[in-house]
Design a protein around this motif. Structure first.
Motif, PDB file in Angstrom:
ATOM      1  N   CYS A 148       0.835  -1.207   0.000  1.00 17.58           N
ATOM      2  CA  CYS A 148       0.000   0.000   0.000  1.00 17.58           C
ATOM      3  C   CYS A 148       0.869   1.256   0.000  1.00 17.58           C
ATOM      4  O   CYS A 148       0.567   2.232  -0.703  1.00 17.58           O
ATOM      5  N   ASP A 149       1.950   1.230   0.775  1.00 16.49           N
ATOM      6  CA  ASP A 149       2.868   2.376   0.790  1.00 16.49           C
ATOM      7  C   ASP A 149       3.510   2.592  -0.584  1.00 16.49           C
ATOM      8  O   ASP A 149       3.675   3.735  -1.026  1.00 16.49           O
ATOM      9  N   LEU A 150       3.872   1.509  -1.252  1.00 18.04           N
ATOM     10  CA  LEU A 150       4.491   1.623  -2.576  1.00 18.04           C
ATOM     11  C   LEU A 150       3.514   2.206  -3.589  1.00 18.04           C
ATOM     12  O   LEU A 150       3.888   3.030  -4.430  1.00 18.04           O
ATOM     13  N   GLY A 190     -10.157  -5.375  -2.025  1.00 20.57           N
ATOM     14  CA  GLY A 190     -10.936  -4.152  -1.839  1.00 20.57           C
ATOM     15  C   GLY A 190     -10.070  -2.994  -1.388  1.00 20.57           C
ATOM     16  O   GLY A 190     -10.184  -1.866  -1.902  1.00 20.57           O
ATOM     17  N   LEU A 191      -9.172  -3.255  -0.444  1.00 12.48           N
ATOM     18  CA  LEU A 191      -8.268  -2.222   0.049  1.00 12.48           C
ATOM     19  C   LEU A 191      -7.314  -1.756  -1.038  1.00 12.48           C
ATOM     20  O   LEU A 191      -7.113  -0.549  -1.237  1.00 12.48           O
ATOM     21  N   ILE A 192      -6.736  -2.704  -1.758  1.00 17.42           N
ATOM     22  CA  ILE A 192      -5.795  -2.352  -2.838  1.00 17.42           C
ATOM     23  C   ILE A 192      -6.502  -1.539  -3.909  1.00 17.42           C
ATOM     24  O   ILE A 192      -5.936  -0.571  -4.442  1.00 17.42           O
ATOM     25  N   ASP A 197      -7.548   3.443  -6.934  1.00 12.80           N
ATOM     26  CA  ASP A 197      -8.531   4.447  -7.326  1.00 12.80           C
ATOM     27  C   ASP A 197      -8.081   5.838  -6.898  1.00 12.80           C
ATOM     28  O   ASP A 197      -8.250   6.818  -7.644  1.00 12.80           O
ATOM     29  N   ALA A 198      -7.464   5.931  -5.707  1.00 10.50           N
ATOM     30  CA  ALA A 198      -6.981   7.229  -5.235  1.00 10.50           C
ATOM     31  C   ALA A 198      -5.900   7.781  -6.153  1.00 10.50           C
ATOM     32  O   ALA A 198      -5.882   8.975  -6.485  1.00 10.50           O
ATOM     33  N   VAL A 199      -4.987   6.909  -6.577  1.00  7.01           N
ATOM     34  CA  VAL A 199      -3.924   7.347  -7.493  1.00  7.01           C
ATOM     35  C   VAL A 199      -4.526   7.780  -8.825  1.00  7.01           C
ATOM     36  O   VAL A 199      -4.133   8.810  -9.400  1.00  7.01           O
ATOM     37  N   TYR A 200      -5.498   7.004  -9.309  1.00  5.65           N
ATOM     38  CA  TYR A 200      -6.152   7.348 -10.587  1.00  5.65           C
ATOM     39  C   TYR A 200      -6.838   8.708 -10.503  1.00  5.65           C
ATOM     40  O   TYR A 200      -6.729   9.522 -11.424  1.00  5.65           O
ATOM     41  N   GLN A 201      -7.535   8.945  -9.385  1.00  6.65           N
ATOM     42  CA  GLN A 201      -8.239  10.219  -9.228  1.00  6.65           C
ATOM     43  C   GLN A 201      -7.253  11.381  -9.210  1.00  6.65           C
ATOM     44  O   GLN A 201      -7.521  12.446  -9.779  1.00  6.65           O
TER      45      GLN A 201
END
Length: 219
Positions: A148-150, A190-192, A197-201
């Protein structure tokens, strides 16, 4: 020797004490094994001797729990009485033992041991280290947190980008093979997905800068 039984063992072979067809003979046992590159640059602590006696490290995976003595006897019968030394049950993790074949384990790195080429490891009878890697709950949680950090730190927007990154740099962050990572991440899809999605946004709409002390959105 101890009478404790196990499936995972390690031992040494010395080139001058084994027959020329030693590799073929080991294959004939039908036992999965991993053989290190020839360790001929291990520094010696003996005065006047620069290097230790050249040797191979072997990882041996028995089909059923057996004793170290039974492994020693089997190899002696196959390769000769002087062929084998230091037969031991793998006390650390198999992954750590596998890394030691090239001196890439943490303890070998800490001791600044000579690093051998991973490409020179020889595998016998379908030895696959991924089959023998066991992770506890904390290990799995650590892997998930690192991944997740990466994703966040390197703005990885999907699984393909993550896989490419891990192939190239996963070892830098102490991560196991992609096969193991896939198994660990499966319950956390789901978490990944939320991280992707956050990076895409952010890519689509730009990063929103927040003052974390006040909670205000910066211009």
């Amino acid at each position: 020797m101890t009478k404790e039984k196990a499936r995972y063992f390690t031992f040494l072979l010395y080139p001058e004490s084994i027959p020329s067809d030693w590799f073929t003979k080991l294959e004939s046992l039908g036992i999965p094994m991993a053989i290190s590159p020839l360790h001929d640059k291990d520094l010696s602590s003996v005065e006047g001797q620069r290097y230790k006696k050249a040797h191979y490290h072997v990882i041996y995976v028995a089909k059923n729990p057996v004793t170290a003595e039974s492994v020693r006897i089997k190899i002696k019968r196959l390769l000769g009485d002087q062929s084998i030394a230091k037969v031991q049950i793998v006390a650390s993790s198999m992954e750590n033992m596998y890394l030691y074949l090239t001196h890439e384990s943490k303890d070998a790195i800490a001791k600044n041991k000579y690093k051998y080429k991973k490409s020179d490891i020889q595998l016998i009878n379908n030895f696959d280290i991924d089959r023998y890697v066991t992770l506890d709950v904390e290990d799995k949680e650590d892997i998930v947190n690192i991944v997740c950090d990466l994703i966040d730190d390197y703005s990885l927007a999907n699984m393909r980008e993550l896989r490419r990154f891990l192939r190239l740099r996963g070892a830098e962050f102490g991560l196991p093979s992609l096969r193991v990572i896939n198994d660990v991440l499966r319950p956390y899809t789901g978490l990944i997905r939320l991280y992707f999605d956050a990076v895409y946004q952010e890519r689509k709409y730009g990063r929103i800068n927040i003052d974390y002390e006040t909670g205000e959105i910066k211009e």
